[in-house]
Motif scaffolding. Structure first.
Motif, PDB file in Angstrom:
ATOM      1  N   ASP A 172       0.886  -1.167   0.000  1.00 44.33           N
ATOM      2  CA  ASP A 172       0.000   0.000   0.000  1.00 44.33           C
ATOM      3  C   ASP A 172       0.925   1.219   0.000  1.00 44.33           C
ATOM      4  O   ASP A 172       1.424   1.632   1.039  1.00 44.33           O
ATOM      5  N   ASP A 173       1.186   1.767  -1.189  1.00 43.59           N
ATOM      6  CA  ASP A 173       2.209   2.796  -1.365  1.00 43.59           C
ATOM      7  C   ASP A 173       1.606   4.175  -1.592  1.00 43.59           C
ATOM      8  O   ASP A 173       0.608   4.310  -2.325  1.00 43.59           O
ATOM      9  N   VAL A 174       2.242   5.181  -1.002  1.00 43.83           N
ATOM     10  CA  VAL A 174       1.933   6.584  -1.287  1.00 43.83           C
ATOM     11  C   VAL A 174       3.207   7.195  -1.867  1.00 43.83           C
ATOM     12  O   VAL A 174       4.253   7.225  -1.212  1.00 43.83           O
ATOM     13  N   ILE A 175       3.112   7.663  -3.115  1.00 48.94           N
ATOM     14  CA  ILE A 175       4.270   8.153  -3.859  1.00 48.94           C
ATOM     15  C   ILE A 175       4.127   9.656  -4.087  1.00 48.94           C
ATOM     16  O   ILE A 175       3.081  10.130  -4.548  1.00 48.94           O
ATOM     17  N   ALA A 176       5.175  10.394  -3.786  1.00 47.32           N
ATOM     18  CA  ALA A 176       5.156  11.851  -3.904  1.00 47.32           C
ATOM     19  C   ALA A 176       5.053  12.278  -5.366  1.00 47.32           C
ATOM     20  O   ALA A 176       5.403  11.510  -6.274  1.00 47.32           O
ATOM     21  N   PRO A 177       4.567  13.511  -5.629  1.00 44.60           N
ATOM     22  CA  PRO A 177       4.463  14.003  -6.995  1.00 44.60           C
ATOM     23  C   PRO A 177       5.776  13.861  -7.767  1.00 44.60           C
ATOM     24  O   PRO A 177       6.854  14.164  -7.242  1.00 44.60           O
ATOM     25  N   SER A 178       5.663  13.336  -8.995  1.00 48.21           N
ATOM     26  CA  SER A 178       6.775  13.169  -9.951  1.00 48.21           C
ATOM     27  C   SER A 178       7.823  12.149  -9.519  1.00 48.21           C
ATOM     28  O   SER A 178       8.783  11.892 -10.245  1.00 48.21           O
ATOM     29  N   ALA A 179       7.682  11.561  -8.350  1.00 46.48           N
ATOM     30  CA  ALA A 179       8.666  10.583  -7.857  1.00 46.48           C
ATOM     31  C   ALA A 179       8.265   9.173  -8.287  1.00 46.48           C
ATOM     32  O   ALA A 179       7.143   8.938  -8.753  1.00 46.48           O
ATOM     33  N   GLY A 180       9.194   8.223  -8.106  1.00 43.14           N
ATOM     34  CA  GLY A 180       8.841   6.857  -8.446  1.00 43.14           C
ATOM     35  C   GLY A 180      10.018   5.922  -8.495  1.00 43.14           C
ATOM     36  O   GLY A 180      11.112   6.231  -7.997  1.00 43.14           O
ATOM     37  N   PHE A 181       9.791   4.768  -9.107  1.00 44.56           N
ATOM     38  CA  PHE A 181      10.766   3.694  -9.186  1.00 44.56           C
ATOM     39  C   PHE A 181      11.433   3.708 -10.557  1.00 44.56           C
ATOM     40  O   PHE A 181      10.758   3.603 -11.586  1.00 44.56           O
ATOM     41  N   ASP A 182      12.768   3.825 -10.570  1.00 45.05           N
ATOM     42  CA  ASP A 182      13.504   3.770 -11.830  1.00 45.05           C
ATOM     43  C   ASP A 182      13.376   2.381 -12.451  1.00 45.05           C
ATOM     44  O   ASP A 182      12.897   1.435 -11.819  1.00 45.05           O
ATOM     45  N   THR A 183      13.840   2.251 -13.675  1.00 48.15           N
ATOM     46  CA  THR A 183      13.747   0.985 -14.399  1.00 48.15           C
ATOM     47  C   THR A 183      14.393  -0.154 -13.609  1.00 48.15           C
ATOM     48  O   THR A 183      15.524  -0.034 -13.131  1.00 48.15           O
ATOM     49  N   HIS A 184      13.636  -1.243 -13.451  1.00 55.93           N
ATOM     50  CA  HIS A 184      14.099  -2.393 -12.686  1.00 55.93           C
ATOM     51  C   HIS A 184      13.491  -3.668 -13.271  1.00 55.93           C
ATOM     52  O   HIS A 184      12.476  -3.611 -13.970  1.00 55.93           O
ATOM     53  N   PRO A 185      14.087  -4.826 -13.000  1.00 52.88           N
ATOM     54  CA  PRO A 185      13.614  -6.074 -13.617  1.00 52.88           C
ATOM     55  C   PRO A 185      12.629  -6.857 -12.754  1.00 52.88           C
ATOM     56  O   PRO A 185      12.583  -6.701 -11.530  1.00 52.88           O
TER      57      PRO A 185
END
Length: 237
Positions: free
Chosen positions: A46-59
């Motif tokens: 259950d994630d809350v992600i800040a504006p424009s933020a996130g997870f870079d490319t991953h496998p």
């Protein structure tokens, strides 16, 4: 029947500044030997992600990955060539199969993104990776279960490589119904998104969950206007 209530506040937590995470099962730096999976359900974040933020490319590989935005919108890009936004009111699935890469970001520069990300172990390994995204407006109902995922590509909702069914319900206070398990031997993991419901006699508040096995049907009652997710999944992973 075997039932375990998982209170919202007992989940693993992490605050990375740009990401505030709640882990129902061991994940990243959170490890609880009593919470590693429930049947084929490996992850419920259950994630809350800040504006424009996130997870870079991953496998990823050999995992069925389901994303359900609860508010805001997710920007997705993957090695299969998909670039898309997934918004509240939609559901996305990726069968990682023999291997994919992807990135996930909050698609808004102003608003937080809140989502559930669910991982299930598949019943087939090294399949060709695939992607699917639908609007829940095609299936949703009021005061009734509506199916959002199944093992059948011709059925309602998205489909995955596993004998699992996900249903959601948005119901009024006083609503009650019996949920019928879709396949003998499957268990049920139910999480309350909003409101308060009573499941098998146990009261669950917002973000509380219950894990139940050895059942064929389940009585659910809404004590207030409520919104919840039911995951009907094999117990053998």
């Amino acid at each position: 029947m075997k039932a375990q209530v998982i209170k919202a506040e007992s989940r693993g937590k992490a605050d990375y500044g740009w990401l505030k995470a709640n882990y129902s099962f061991s994940f990243a730096n959170y490890y609880n030997p009593e919470r590693t999976h429930f049947g084929v359900l490996r992850v419920l974040n259950d994630d809350v992600i800040a504006p424009s933020a996130g997870f870079d490319t991953h496998p990823h590989d050999n995992m069925e990955i389901i994303t359900i935005p609860l508010s805001g919108r997710l920007k997705h890009k993957d090695s299969m060539g998909h670039t898309s936004f997934i918004e509240n009111g939609e559901v996305q699935v990726m069968s990682a199969g023999k291997g994919i890469f992807h990135s996930e970001y909050n698609g808004s520069e102003e608003e937080e993104l809140n989502l559930f990300q669910v991982w299930l172990f598949p019943n087939q390994k090294n399949v060709e990776p695939r992607y699917q995204q639908i609007s829940l407006s095609t299936v949703e109902k009021h005061n009734a279960f509506y199916q959002v995922l199944s093992p059948d590509e011709n059925d309602e909702g998205v489909w995955i490589h596993q004998d699992a069914w996900f249903s959601m319900a948005q119901v009024d206070a006083g609503w009650q119904s019996d949920y019928q398990v879709k396949k003998p031997g499957n268990g049920v993991y139910l999480i309350v998104i909003e409101g308060q419901v009573k499941v098998a006699g146990k009261t669950l508040d917002k973000r509380d969950a219950i894990a139940i096995s050895d059942i064929s049907d389940l009585k659910i009652e809404a004590s207030s206007d409520s919104y919840f997710l039911v995951m009907d999944i094999p117990m053998n992973n």
